[in-house]
Motif scaffolding. Sequence first.
Motif, mmCIF file in Angstrom:
data_model
loop_
_atom_site.group_PDB
_atom_site.id
_atom_site.type_symbol
_atom_site.label_atom_id
_atom_site.label_comp_id
_atom_site.label_asym_id
_atom_site.label_seq_id
_atom_site.Cartn_x
_atom_site.Cartn_y
_atom_site.Cartn_z
ATOM 1 N N ASP A 194 -6.757 -0.988 -8.569
ATOM 2 C CA ASP A 194 -5.803 -2.017 -8.998
ATOM 3 C C ASP A 194 -4.884 -2.383 -7.833
ATOM 4 O OD1 ASP A 194 -6.934 -1.907 -11.429
ATOM 5 O OD2 ASP A 194 -5.325 -0.752 -12.394
ATOM 6 N N TYR A 195 -4.572 -1.383 -6.996
ATOM 7 C CA TYR A 195 -3.709 -1.644 -5.837
ATOM 8 C C TYR A 195 -4.359 -2.702 -4.933
ATOM 9 C CZ TYR A 195 -1.751 -1.083 -1.171
ATOM 10 O OH TYR A 195 -1.222 -1.340 0.059
ATOM 11 N N TYR A 197 -6.471 -5.005 -5.756
ATOM 12 C CA TYR A 197 -6.350 -6.317 -6.399
ATOM 13 C C TYR A 197 -4.926 -6.840 -6.300
ATOM 14 C CZ TYR A 197 -11.012 -6.908 -8.333
ATOM 15 O OH TYR A 197 -12.362 -7.124 -8.469
ATOM 16 N N SER A 198 -3.946 -5.922 -6.433
ATOM 17 C CA SER A 198 -2.559 -6.386 -6.423
ATOM 18 C C SER A 198 -2.173 -6.949 -5.056
ATOM 19 C CB SER A 198 -1.605 -5.264 -6.851
ATOM 20 O OG SER A 198 -1.475 -4.321 -5.806
ATOM 21 N N LYS A 213 -8.626 -13.037 -3.981
ATOM 22 C CA LYS A 213 -8.993 -12.354 -5.221
ATOM 23 C C LYS A 213 -10.506 -12.447 -5.492
ATOM 24 C CE LYS A 213 -7.998 -12.272 -10.133
ATOM 25 N NZ LYS A 213 -8.610 -13.340 -10.924
#
Length: 365
Positions: A194-195, A197-198, A213
Amino acid sequence: MSLTRWNRIVLKVGSNLIAPNGNGCSSHYLLSIAQFIVKCRMQGVQVILVSSGSVAAGRKLFKQIENPSIAIKKAMAAAGQSEMMATWDRLFDFPTAQILLTHGDLRARERYKSVKQTIYSLLDNDILPVINENDTVTTDNLKVGDNDNLAAMIATAADADTLIICSDIKGLYDKNPNLHPDACLIPEVSEISDYIYSIAGGATSSVGTGGMKTKIEAAEKAVSHGINTFIVDGFSEQTFIQLLAGGNPGTLFHAHKQPMQEHQHWLTHTASAQGEIIVEKNDTTCVNNQIEELTCEEVLEVNGEFSAGDMILVKADDGNHIAKVKSNFSSCLLHYFAEQDKTQLQSESQNMAGPIVSNNNFALL
Ligand code: GLU
């Protein structure tokens, strides 16, 4: 992985490289890319090119080019494909072949196999496949939507070992380098968390421009099939010199050591769900055999319209995604079951309808 260990690569080149002014094609940035392709081929590496640029190439032929409607964009794509192909063709002394695809062609298993076969036949005959989304015939529910994800699907279908996505910045940064001068390039990623993607941001507010993204999504698809993925600066000649020397000029996403098998990968990353069913949350539903035992009587709700044989999402009543499955039943029939009194159904029609999914046609999510 050095070049000498590549067998087959997919190279994705975006519109900003082939049509830097957004209005007609130019070979300005393509020369070093073309040379890279030529050198790979000379060393026995098979290359598949995923190239955008048809809309930008066709744009100049239209009267209304500010905020064109979807219909006009589709027409621009139709008008621009041949210029995009001609621009590449001029740079090579070997033949090229264009393949135009939609998501509909990749999510239908038989068509997917046929695309795969065509790519193999072209490669066997030393013809360079140049692949693009067929914008002219796509609809919202039929399109991949971006050539990053399309390139990852193609890399999987073609069993490539490396995917190279050309961007307009060096790779993935820990923060937006346009806003933060101290932003650092991340040279290697072994897990797409998730990091990751963030820090990639949204499609438009990404690190730099060019939709980081979708590039991360593409990398995630590719690495899970054992494909090393690079995000590199396609504008820099140095990028291709370094790649040819076996270096890493950008961000390398490492391939999973235990990649998903082809069919599982296709189910998870390429086949898309046409609808969904909600079943009662039950921890054991998530275990392989339990999914194959799921019956119509257990369906609480049906969303969307689908036919028998379509892929659907199985969700728990708490919203969790359980699996993507090929449904043995249409939404119509499953609606009927969802609306019935369950206790009565279980006593009356047990084993009548049979399981919703069979023959390993599912992927746990
Ligand atoms: N298929 C589009 C084109 O040829 C580009 C899509 C994309 O770059 O993601 O212009």
